[in-house]
Each structure stands twice: as C-alpha cells, then as structure tokens.
Enzyme design. Sequence first.
Site, PDB file in Angstrom:
ATOM      1  N   PHE A 124      43.074  41.020  45.502  1.00  0.00           N
ATOM      2  CA  PHE A 124      42.094  40.703  44.556  1.00  0.00           C
ATOM      3  C   PHE A 124      41.055  39.278  45.322  1.00  0.00           C
ATOM      4  O   PHE A 124      41.828  38.515  45.814  1.00  0.00           O
ATOM      5  CB  PHE A 124      42.656  40.128  43.386  1.00  0.00           C
ATOM      6  CG  PHE A 124      41.752  39.631  42.097  1.00  0.00           C
ATOM      7  CD1 PHE A 124      40.909  40.563  41.472  1.00  0.00           C
ATOM      8  CD2 PHE A 124      41.364  38.519  41.942  1.00  0.00           C
ATOM      9  CE1 PHE A 124      40.122  40.629  40.564  1.00  0.00           C
ATOM     10  CE2 PHE A 124      40.312  38.305  41.069  1.00  0.00           C
ATOM     11  CZ  PHE A 124      39.925  39.228  40.156  1.00  0.00           C
ATOM     12  N   ASP A 194      51.339  37.147  43.542  1.00  0.00           N
ATOM     13  CA  ASP A 194      50.529  37.156  42.259  1.00  0.00           C
ATOM     14  C   ASP A 194      50.950  38.054  41.293  1.00  0.00           C
ATOM     15  O   ASP A 194      50.800  39.313  41.905  1.00  0.00           O
ATOM     16  CB  ASP A 194      49.145  37.173  42.767  1.00  0.00           C
ATOM     17  CG  ASP A 194      48.174  37.217  41.827  1.00  0.00           C
ATOM     18  OD1 ASP A 194      48.307  37.136  40.500  1.00  0.00           O
ATOM     19  OD2 ASP A 194      46.939  36.907  42.129  1.00  0.00           O
ATOM     20  N   TYR A 219      45.789  35.856  30.468  1.00  0.00           N
ATOM     21  CA  TYR A 219      44.730  36.439  29.641  1.00  0.00           C
ATOM     22  C   TYR A 219      44.668  37.986  29.816  1.00  0.00           C
ATOM     23  O   TYR A 219      43.821  38.500  29.198  1.00  0.00           O
ATOM     24  CB  TYR A 219      43.626  35.901  29.752  1.00  0.00           C
ATOM     25  CG  TYR A 219      42.781  36.091  31.180  1.00  0.00           C
ATOM     26  CD1 TYR A 219      42.263  36.940  31.687  1.00  0.00           C
ATOM     27  CD2 TYR A 219      42.795  34.819  32.015  1.00  0.00           C
ATOM     28  CE1 TYR A 219      41.876  36.980  32.721  1.00  0.00           C
ATOM     29  CE2 TYR A 219      42.050  34.846  33.139  1.00  0.00           C
ATOM     30  CZ  TYR A 219      41.544  35.798  33.770  1.00  0.00           C
ATOM     31  OH  TYR A 219      41.095  35.898  34.841  1.00  0.00           O
ATOM     32  N   LYS A 220      45.959  38.582  30.512  1.00  0.00           N
ATOM     33  CA  LYS A 220      45.818  39.898  30.547  1.00  0.00           C
ATOM     34  C   LYS A 220      46.861  40.428  29.526  1.00  0.00           C
ATOM     35  O   LYS A 220      46.468  40.392  28.340  1.00  0.00           O
ATOM     36  CB  LYS A 220      46.175  40.379  32.039  1.00  0.00           C
ATOM     37  CG  LYS A 220      44.953  40.070  32.941  1.00  0.00           C
ATOM     38  CD  LYS A 220      45.144  40.373  34.487  1.00  0.00           C
ATOM     39  CE  LYS A 220      44.132  39.686  35.470  1.00  0.00           C
ATOM     40  NZ  LYS A 220      42.839  40.308  35.150  1.00  0.00           N
ATOM     41  N   ARG A 366      38.580  52.211  36.278  1.00  0.00           N
ATOM     42  CA  ARG A 366      39.981  51.739  35.750  1.00  0.00           C
ATOM     43  C   ARG A 366      40.290  51.912  34.494  1.00  0.00           C
ATOM     44  O   ARG A 366      39.522  51.161  33.678  1.00  0.00           O
ATOM     45  CB  ARG A 366      40.066  50.230  36.651  1.00  0.00           C
ATOM     46  CG  ARG A 366      41.544  49.599  36.543  1.00  0.00           C
ATOM     47  CD  ARG A 366      41.507  48.225  37.086  1.00  0.00           C
ATOM     48  NE  ARG A 366      40.878  47.216  36.240  1.00  0.00           N
ATOM     49  CZ  ARG A 366      41.000  45.932  36.414  1.00  0.00           C
ATOM     50  NH1 ARG A 366      41.594  45.450  37.390  1.00  0.00           N
ATOM     51  NH2 ARG A 366      40.258  45.145  35.763  1.00  0.00           N
TER      52      ARG A 366
END
Lengths: 407, 407
Positions: A124, A194, A219-220, A366
Amino acid sequence: MTLIEAGASDAADPLHSVRDRFALPEGVIYLDGNSLGALPRTTPARLQQVATQQWGDGLIRSWNAHDWIGAARRIGAKIAPFIGAQPDEVVVADSTSANLYKLLVAALKARPGRATILSEPGNFPTDLYIADGAAWSVGDARIRTVPVDTIVDAIDDDVAVVMLTHVHYKSGAMLDMAGITAAAQARGALVLWDLSHSVGAVPLDLTGCNADLAVGCGYKYLNGGPGAPAFLYVAKRHHATLRSPLSGWLGHAAPFDFSDDYAPAADISRFQCGTPPILALAALEEGIAQFDGVDRDALIAKSRALGDSCIALVEARCPELTLISPRDAARRGSHVSFRHPHAYAICQALIDRGVIGDFRAPDALRLGFAPLYIGFADVWRAVDILRRILDDRSWDDPRYHARNAVT
Amino acid sequence: MTLIEAGASDAADPLHSVRDRFALPEGVIYLDGNSLGALPRTTPARLQQVATQQWGDGLIRSWNAHDWIGAARRIGAKIAPFIGAQPDEVVVADSTSANLYKLLVAALKARPGRATILSEPGNFPTDLYIADGAAWSVGDARIRTVPVDTIVDAIDDDVAVVMLTHVHYKSGAMLDMAGITAAAQARGALVLWDLSHSVGAVPLDLTGCNADLAVGCGYKYLNGGPGAPAFLYVAKRHHATLRSPLSGWLGHAAPFDFSDDYAPAADISRFQCGTPPILALAALEEGIAQFDGVDRDALIAKSRALGDSCIALVEARCPELTLISPRDAARRGSHVSFRHPHAYAICQALIDRGVIGDFRAPDALRLGFAPLYIGFADVWRAVDILRRILDDRSWDDPRYHARNAVT
C-alpha cells in the site's frame, strides 16, 4: 449458484441479522466496507451523547469523569482480541501512516548497524512513502523492495525491519505471518505488520506468531467512520526498549507533571503522542461494539464463503474478468479483485447502478465483503449487474471516464 | 468594579449575544476555554448530518460528493485569516504534537550543519518532548533551552530552528513574534511558533512578521472539540524546499496514482499525512464558524478587558494570590494565572462551586477568558467565589487534595 440459492444461504447465515445493526442506504449493494466501513445505527446517538453530555455539559471535567484520558488504552484493549494480542499491547492513536512512522523509526533505532527497511513493491503506497520518510529522517537508512515470495531470502544483516501488509490492499493475498516473522527474527530483524485489510475480517494471532510490531486501520472492517483513529501493537517484550520518535506528552511517564524532560511511559502508552481525538474515538468504539456477540469463527467462515461465491459467480458469468486474488480462501482477505482493461469505467458504471466497489490502478476492480452486513444475495445481484454492464459495453460511455479521488 | 458595573459592561458588549451560540451548562462559570473550548450549539446537528447523510448514505462516495478529500485544505484556509496567513499556507492535520514534529525535522534537515533546536525552559511540555524526539530521530541534533529574554542572543550558528510558544500556556505572556523572527532569520535560523494559546484570542499577523513555520490547536479558542485536529502553517517560500518526515499518502503529489515512489505535493498539502478524520474535521469547522460575523478588533478588545478586570478584582479582593501573568494586556494572551501555595486545592474547590479554571504545576491557578462566551459578570462572580474559598481555607478539605488528570 442461483439467486434462490443465495437467498437460502442468507437465511441459513447465523450472522444474517447483524446486518440490521448498520444503516445501509436503500438500493445500494455496498462492496467497499474494506475501504470505509458502513455506519452503525447507534453511532449518531453515541456522537450526540458524547458531544452534548460529555463535552457540552462535562467540559474539561470529562477527561476524568468520562475517562477521556483512558480512551486510547481502553479501545486498544478492545481491539486486542481481534488480533490475538494482550489488552496492554495495543493502543489507539493517530493515523495508520503516523503509527507506521513511529514503529519504523523505533525499529531502525533499535537495530544499530542495520539500515534497511525491507518491503515488497506494490505494498500500500502510504506504507512505502512512510518508510521513505522514516529512512530519510534517521539518515543513512534506506528502503528496499523485493517480490514478496523472495522476501525471506532477502533478509540480510542490514535489514532492521521487515514491513509488510498482511492482506494486500489490491490482490487480497494474505501472507504467512508466522513463517515470515520467524524467519526475519532468526536473521535479527524485526517485523512490522500492517493489519489494515485484516482486522475484523480474518483470523489473526499476533501472540501465537510471536509478532513484534503491527499497525491497523479503524475505518475499514472496524466501522469507526471516515478517517477514524488507527491502532498500533507492540509486543510487551519491546515496551522497555523501543522509543517513539513522536514523543508527545500523552506518551510521557507523567504527562500532568509538566516537567521539561521527556521520560517515556513504561508501557504501550509511550506510543501515544498528542491529545486523543475524543469524538472520533467514540465513533471507533461504537464501530467495534458491532462485533459484540458475533462468533468469530462464524464471521471468518462467512467472509471466506462470500469471497468464494463471488469468484465462482464472476468466473461462471463474466469470463472477461481475470481473477487477481488467491483462489484459496484461507490465503485471502475479505476482498476479491479482478483485472479488466476497462476496470475504471466498469467500476463507475457499477456505482451508478448501486453496486459500490472500487477501482485500484491500473486495471483492478475490487469487491469487498464485510461479513457483518453483506449477504450472498448481495453478491449474486452485484455480479448480475456486472454482467449487464459488460453486455452493454458501458465503458464506451464517456461519463464513466472522468477520474475521481476515492480512498 | 461591582457586580452591577460588570453587568453594565456585559450589556454594552457588542459580542454579548454571541454567548448564545454555545451550549454552556447551567450553574457553571467556564474559565477553561483556553484548554477546551465550549460546545457550539450547532455542532451536534452537524455531526449528526455528517454521520447519517455523508457517511451513512454517501459512504465512500462522499470523498468526492462532500469534498472530504478537500476538508483539510478547506478548513486550513478558514484558519488562515485568524493568523494573518494566506489561505494556501495553512492545512489542518494530525495533532499539534505531530505537526511540531513534522516541522522540526523539516527544519533540521533544511539547515544542514546546524544541529540545535532552541527553545525556552518551561515551554509547554509536549513542545519540548517532541523536540527531544525530533532531535533523537535525525541523530546528531539537540535541544537547548535558555530563558526567553536571552533567546535572541543565544541564536548562534548551530541553531537550525527556534521553537517558541507565542502565548505561554501557564503565564499567558505573549512573545514579540516579529522581533524574534527577524533576529533569528538574520542569524540563519528558522522560527517555529506554537499558536495553540493564541489563535482565536489575540492578534496574529504571520505574513507581517515574515514567519516561517507555525502550528496550533483546534480545541481551545477554535471550539473544535476534545482532541480536535490541529493545524500547521508553512510560509509559501518554504513549500518547495521543506519536506515532511511523516510523508503519508495524503501528502503525495498524486495520492490516487498508487505509485510506489514518494513525491511530495508541490504545495502545503505535502504536510498532510494519513487519511483525514472527517467527523473530527466537521466539528472543527463548526467550531470555527462560531466566529462568523464577529468583529476581530472587538473580540481582541474584549479579551484584554476581561483579563484586566480579573487582575484588578483579584488584586483588590484576593491579595493572597500573586499575579504571574503580564499586567500589560497587549503582552498577554486571553488567560491569567496567579500563584498560591494551595493553588491545586483552591482550583478543585472552585470547580466544586461551579467555577471551572485549571491548575498548572507547581502552584498556578489559571483562569481563561474565551471572549466569545465569557462576560464581565462571570469574572466578577468567579472572583467572589474565590474570595469565599480563601476565607474558608478550603485547602484544608482533604477532598481537594486528590490529584486528577486534566489537560
């Protein structure tokens, strides 16, 4: 799988009613909870309560009266069981990026004579950018990236820390945390995981993996709201020796003594920095509370089954798309990606028809399956709409070409 | 000044009705808005709207549809007029501590051959702690503190950056920003101003002072809520050359290209780091909106008059207390501190009787006057209650001895 069969799977799903805890808009199939989790129904009232009673009426007194001062540790302890850590090894603080920075600099300083942060290309972006910033900050350090299947062999005497994302943000591929951790430690390096695309969706056992360091996103799958505070994990054996470069007052051993000299807290609190964001923390705590009473094994089984059904349906009905993600659900996170030359426009067309997935450059569509609120009929309908978009060649529509920023 | 005279001052105050914009609890005189600003009446509804409509209904689409992606710049631009900066020189990001760190490391790196961060002893602790962390991070750097009245003479060829708080958190003393900045720059150093106790209460003209760098707090006079996001200022002439160590993806030139290589944004956005906290940013924006239509000169005049009246009343009625703050309102922020050996217990007794000020170690009672919502009768009543506490020798009461954490 037919729509009727999908409906039957939903009816048999022990978590099906959990969906009612979320305020999902009508007419939307939300396959992007891996990017931004949905709104829990109780969060607006919680925000209201914290704003009016704790802040408005309690004012400064709420630092004690409502334990604002302990919120970062309290919520960190609630995240611990999601990642297989001890409650006093996790704290909520800052952003994922800032936490990566803290732990990378701490790791570089803890391994003098070693100057490499080892990662994989295509990690990422913020992880690589932050590694670049951490190496630049300490000077005489560097980031090196090698294909992830060669990473263990690449760990030489110069590697201070291996930084990897456990579930890849694009492909959804899940790495072997235990194996890589053991190999890196055998060569004297620390490992920083991560967990942003893992926490709340896949099995994690940091203690069992003898993990050193980790960060993750609020926040996921944790449903903490846009830009929610992040968390970090430091194994207890490192608490006394690793120092945070962001040595703000909330990480001090005695923050309210107001002494001039910095002395880090003895425990995980040393990785706190500034004054904690109370409103955002309240929303995160409410997001985590949506897992209350949810069986973790059932959650993981559902996540895998949703991904499997998506792959089967797309491959059966939309052979124009090529699977990027691992076919083996045990080696995959809770999202699935497919390649198509017109992925960007297809994604926009899907959004336009109520199916919210996302696009990842250069050519990936995705689709994420937050198991708390996505069902099998959702997957079936999404693939059905995808089929129609392919039939319509919607990518010829110029409306779907304008690039937007979506995180 | 009598209570009747104080009431007359309130009646004549052009800002008196602004108080109605805040949800202050009954029976409380809130003299701690310099630590945590009061709740604006409109903030709960704003949070509700952002949570239910933008997050709940808009979901990931709100990054564009509701300009979440631009919020940090948009709100930074709204702070700019408070500090005399250009709109594109300010961005909201992270905490004050994290922003101090970014700018200190950036400054150290921009002045090779200079290795000292110069500050004053007794500066707000997080500033000194963060300076310690920044120096430790880059290695071969150090923090040096000298009494503030000797600071200009102490700027030698080794000073990379002078870090000072414009209004002192304890004494309220305001420094000569223009003079110190010019002197430091003449000696080749940069200056970093912490405006946490200044912004929203005292006149600031960063452009006129040719300031280099600044940070400030969102949760004091700006009313952004507990732990609100902070802001930072970088003069435009430094945008191209100063780099943030916290080089997260939101500071990238093209964050949504997802490239592996870090390339900082050309403008102030390079000092953003992770995904911005949308709920907290909404509360901060609402806090700032409470200044709409408020004449800045009237605000500053009122701030000074409130402090003057507090000093006059305390010195007349409570001579046991010794003024710590400057007597000249033009050299003072919007809070006033007094020394007393039993300051801690006195502060607790005041809170118990509805007068919320705060204590700062070792012996300071600090009273803040947020000019948007504090009036002259509030000051009179607070001093009247203080007089009674002194008469009662309330510090003999063991209830007031237990130490609490209050930020």
